[in-house]
Design a protein around this motif. Sequence first.
Motif, PDB file in Angstrom:
ATOM      1  N   VAL A   1      59.341  17.959  -6.136  1.00 20.44           N
ATOM      2  CA  VAL A   1      60.377  19.229  -6.803  1.00 20.44           C
ATOM      3  C   VAL A   1      61.610  18.909  -6.481  1.00 20.44           C
ATOM      4  N   GLU A   2      61.862  18.172  -5.207  1.00 18.68           N
ATOM      5  CA  GLU A   2      63.281  18.299  -4.657  1.00 18.68           C
ATOM      6  C   GLU A   2      63.295  16.800  -3.734  1.00 18.68           C
ATOM      7  N   LEU A   3      64.252  16.254  -3.881  1.00 16.98           N
ATOM      8  CA  LEU A   3      64.871  15.063  -2.938  1.00 16.98           C
ATOM      9  C   LEU A   3      66.041  15.571  -2.356  1.00 16.98           C
ATOM     10  N   ALA A   4      65.892  15.827  -1.127  1.00 18.40           N
ATOM     11  CA  ALA A   4      67.414  16.357  -0.250  1.00 18.40           C
ATOM     12  C   ALA A   4      67.783  15.546   0.787  1.00 18.40           C
ATOM     13  N   LEU A   5      69.146  15.204   0.465  1.00 18.15           N
ATOM     14  CA  LEU A   5      69.592  14.277   1.380  1.00 18.15           C
ATOM     15  C   LEU A   5      70.682  15.315   2.253  1.00 18.15           C
TER      16      LEU A   5
ATOM     17  N   ARG B   1      72.964  32.351  -3.285  1.00 16.40           N
ATOM     18  CA  ARG B   1      71.550  32.481  -3.464  1.00 16.40           C
ATOM     19  C   ARG B   1      70.720  31.397  -2.956  1.00 16.40           C
ATOM     20  N   SER B   2      69.339  31.838  -2.762  1.00 18.05           N
ATOM     21  CA  SER B   2      68.616  30.562  -2.298  1.00 18.05           C
ATOM     22  C   SER B   2      67.990  29.677  -3.146  1.00 18.05           C
ATOM     23  N   LEU B   3      68.319  28.453  -2.959  1.00 18.60           N
ATOM     24  CA  LEU B   3      67.706  27.593  -4.147  1.00 18.60           C
ATOM     25  C   LEU B   3      65.991  27.909  -4.246  1.00 18.60           C
ATOM     26  N   TYR B   4      65.632  27.853  -3.038  1.00 22.03           N
ATOM     27  CA  TYR B   4      63.824  27.905  -2.659  1.00 22.03           C
ATOM     28  C   TYR B   4      63.614  29.090  -3.654  1.00 22.03           C
ATOM     29  N   SER B   5      64.288  30.312  -3.394  1.00 19.17           N
ATOM     30  CA  SER B   5      63.959  31.503  -4.250  1.00 19.17           C
ATOM     31  C   SER B   5      64.097  31.557  -5.538  1.00 19.17           C
TER      32      SER B   5
ATOM     33  N   VAL C   1      75.746  19.674   4.763  1.00 22.17           N
ATOM     34  CA  VAL C   1      76.120  19.234   3.348  1.00 22.17           C
ATOM     35  C   VAL C   1      74.706  19.123   2.894  1.00 22.17           C
ATOM     36  N   GLU C   2      74.304  19.584   1.770  1.00 23.30           N
ATOM     37  CA  GLU C   2      73.153  19.280   1.281  1.00 23.30           C
ATOM     38  C   GLU C   2      73.130  18.821  -0.025  1.00 23.30           C
ATOM     39  N   ARG C   3      72.395  17.524  -0.427  1.00 22.72           N
ATOM     40  CA  ARG C   3      72.440  17.199  -1.650  1.00 22.72           C
ATOM     41  C   ARG C   3      71.240  16.930  -2.294  1.00 22.72           C
TER      42      ARG C   3
ATOM     43  N   THR D   1      73.349  16.477   5.512  1.00 22.40           N
ATOM     44  CA  THR D   1      73.998  15.885   6.758  1.00 22.40           C
ATOM     45  C   THR D   1      74.374  17.232   7.551  1.00 22.40           C
ATOM     46  N   TYR D   2      73.574  17.388   8.785  1.00 20.56           N
ATOM     47  CA  TYR D   2      73.771  18.749   9.591  1.00 20.56           C
ATOM     48  C   TYR D   2      74.811  18.400  11.016  1.00 20.56           C
ATOM     49  N   ARG D   3      75.432  19.129  11.292  1.00 21.30           N
ATOM     50  CA  ARG D   3      76.321  18.847  12.470  1.00 21.30           C
ATOM     51  C   ARG D   3      75.427  18.783  13.680  1.00 21.30           C
TER      52      ARG D   3
ATOM     53  N   GLU E   1      75.175  19.562  -5.099  1.00 17.95           N
ATOM     54  CA  GLU E   1      75.688  19.422  -3.677  1.00 17.95           C
ATOM     55  C   GLU E   1      76.334  20.641  -3.225  1.00 17.95           C
ATOM     56  N   ARG E   2      75.859  20.983  -2.114  1.00 20.02           N
ATOM     57  CA  ARG E   2      76.328  22.360  -1.412  1.00 20.02           C
ATOM     58  C   ARG E   2      76.923  22.227  -0.003  1.00 20.02           C
ATOM     59  N   LEU E   3      77.792  22.907   0.315  1.00 19.37           N
ATOM     60  CA  LEU E   3      78.072  23.108   1.775  1.00 19.37           C
ATOM     61  C   LEU E   3      77.322  24.437   2.188  1.00 19.37           C
ATOM     62  N   ARG E   4      76.700  24.219   3.364  1.00 21.92           N
ATOM     63  CA  ARG E   4      76.116  25.433   3.812  1.00 21.92           C
ATOM     64  C   ARG E   4      76.677  25.885   5.029  1.00 21.92           C
ATOM     65  N   THR E   5      76.852  26.992   5.078  1.00 21.10           N
ATOM     66  CA  THR E   5      77.606  27.910   5.991  1.00 21.10           C
ATOM     67  C   THR E   5      76.530  28.888   6.811  1.00 21.10           C
TER      68      THR E   5
ATOM     69  N   SER F   1      63.585  27.185   3.873  1.00 18.31           N
ATOM     70  CA  SER F   1      64.817  27.081   3.474  1.00 18.31           C
ATOM     71  C   SER F   1      65.920  27.224   4.433  1.00 18.31           C
ATOM     72  N   PHE F   2      67.203  26.996   4.055  1.00 20.67           N
ATOM     73  CA  PHE F   2      68.147  27.092   4.874  1.00 20.67           C
ATOM     74  C   PHE F   2      68.433  28.556   5.295  1.00 20.67           C
ATOM     75  N   THR F   3      68.322  29.369   3.893  1.00 16.59           N
ATOM     76  CA  THR F   3      68.507  30.803   3.966  1.00 16.59           C
ATOM     77  C   THR F   3      67.442  31.382   5.149  1.00 16.59           C
ATOM     78  N   GLU F   4      66.277  30.913   4.901  1.00 17.49           N
ATOM     79  CA  GLU F   4      65.064  31.652   5.828  1.00 17.49           C
ATOM     80  C   GLU F   4      65.417  31.285   7.302  1.00 17.49           C
TER      81      GLU F   4
HETATM   82  C1  GLP Z   1      66.702  23.417   3.385  1.00 19.27           C
HETATM   83  C2  GLP Z   1      66.218  21.930   2.926  1.00 19.27           C
HETATM   84  C3  GLP Z   1      67.051  21.869   1.693  1.00 19.27           C
HETATM   85  C4  GLP Z   1      66.714  22.821   0.827  1.00 19.27           C
HETATM   86  C5  GLP Z   1      67.354  23.955   1.273  1.00 19.27           C
HETATM   87  C6  GLP Z   1      67.059  25.125   0.444  1.00 19.27           C
HETATM   88  O1  GLP Z   1      68.170  23.439   4.032  1.00 19.27           O
HETATM   89  N1  GLP Z   1      66.821  20.819   4.034  1.00 19.27           N
HETATM   90  O2  GLP Z   1      66.316  20.351   1.194  1.00 19.27           O
HETATM   91  O3  GLP Z   1      67.449  22.311  -0.658  1.00 19.27           O
HETATM   92  O4  GLP Z   1      66.594  24.442   2.409  1.00 19.27           O
HETATM   93  O5  GLP Z   1      67.625  26.332   0.991  1.00 19.27           O
HETATM   94  P1  GLP Z   1      68.031  27.762   0.251  1.00 19.27           P
HETATM   95  O6  GLP Z   1      66.857  28.003  -0.241  1.00 19.27           O
HETATM   96  O7  GLP Z   1      68.826  28.699   1.231  1.00 19.27           O
HETATM   97  O8  GLP Z   1      68.998  27.199  -0.838  1.00 19.27           O
END
Ligand code: GLP
Length: 246
Positions: free
Chosen positions: A220-224, A164-168, A143-145, A226-228, A131-135, A87-90
């Motif tokens: 479970v997830e389709l994610a699109l 909070r982490s989506l994966y968690s 930007v993650e969709r 956009t990373y800098r 839709e989230r802006l990740r920092t 995950s982005f968080t990890e």
């Molecule tokens: C990565 C993946 C995304 C996923 C995200 C979950 O960034 N590219 O598809 O949604 O991790 O991250 P988190 O658990 O931090 O919300």
Amino acid sequence: MAIDPTSPVPKYTQLRDHLLDWIVEAGLSVDDPVPSERELGSRYGLSRMTVRQTIDLLVAEGKLYRVPGKGTFVARPKIEMPLALTSFTEDMRARGYEPGARDLARRIAPAGKNTARMMGLPPGSPVHHIERLRTADGEPMAVERSYIPVSVTPGLDTYPLSGRSLYSILEEEFGILLDSGEQTIEAGICDPADAKLLGLAHGSPVLSMQRRSFANGKCVELALSTYRADRYQLHSRLDPRRPGGT
Ligand code: GLP
């Protein structure tokens, strides 16, 4: 430290390599200024235009950054993104950054034909759109969709995702442990709306990613995402070819 005018390597490329070596040799660190274009021009006997071309290249590569009216400085090294189902968080924590998320939009809507096909769902199945802006340390990174079937995560829309982490949440609240995935990454140009969110100039390069994550064979997830491209680079371990393997 001379530029070779007879070399087939363009002068601005030679200067790029010299400058990168010099930054290391001179012990410059992040946010230290590099000499002005005028100074570099006279140091290397090059025109201002050639020096500017080199600096433009190093800025585009994310090695230097400019502050209007102040000069050019050494940029932070890019963040290495592993090619793994993390995950982005990890990823951010593993690299010493504090991960963050800002909700841009959340809704439940019927999956369009393409989304449904990619997720192996009947067209029109309800999916969460997130839709989230990740920092990282408060700086916009991506930007993650995400599209997640409501059938596997009923009520996901009631969980706040900021901080909070989506994966968690998937794991702790829905017992979903992602066990496989696939990802496509391609170079792209940031669209104007995302550029604004990411604090990028129009036309900046980005890494466009499409990830499908599965648990027990179900998408479970389709994610699109956009990373800098000025802050990220991909990293992958390379294993030796096995004899007889492909
Ligand atoms: C990565 C993946 C995304 C996923 C995200 C979950 O960034 N590219 O598809 O949604 O991790 O991250 P988190 O658990 O931090 O919300």
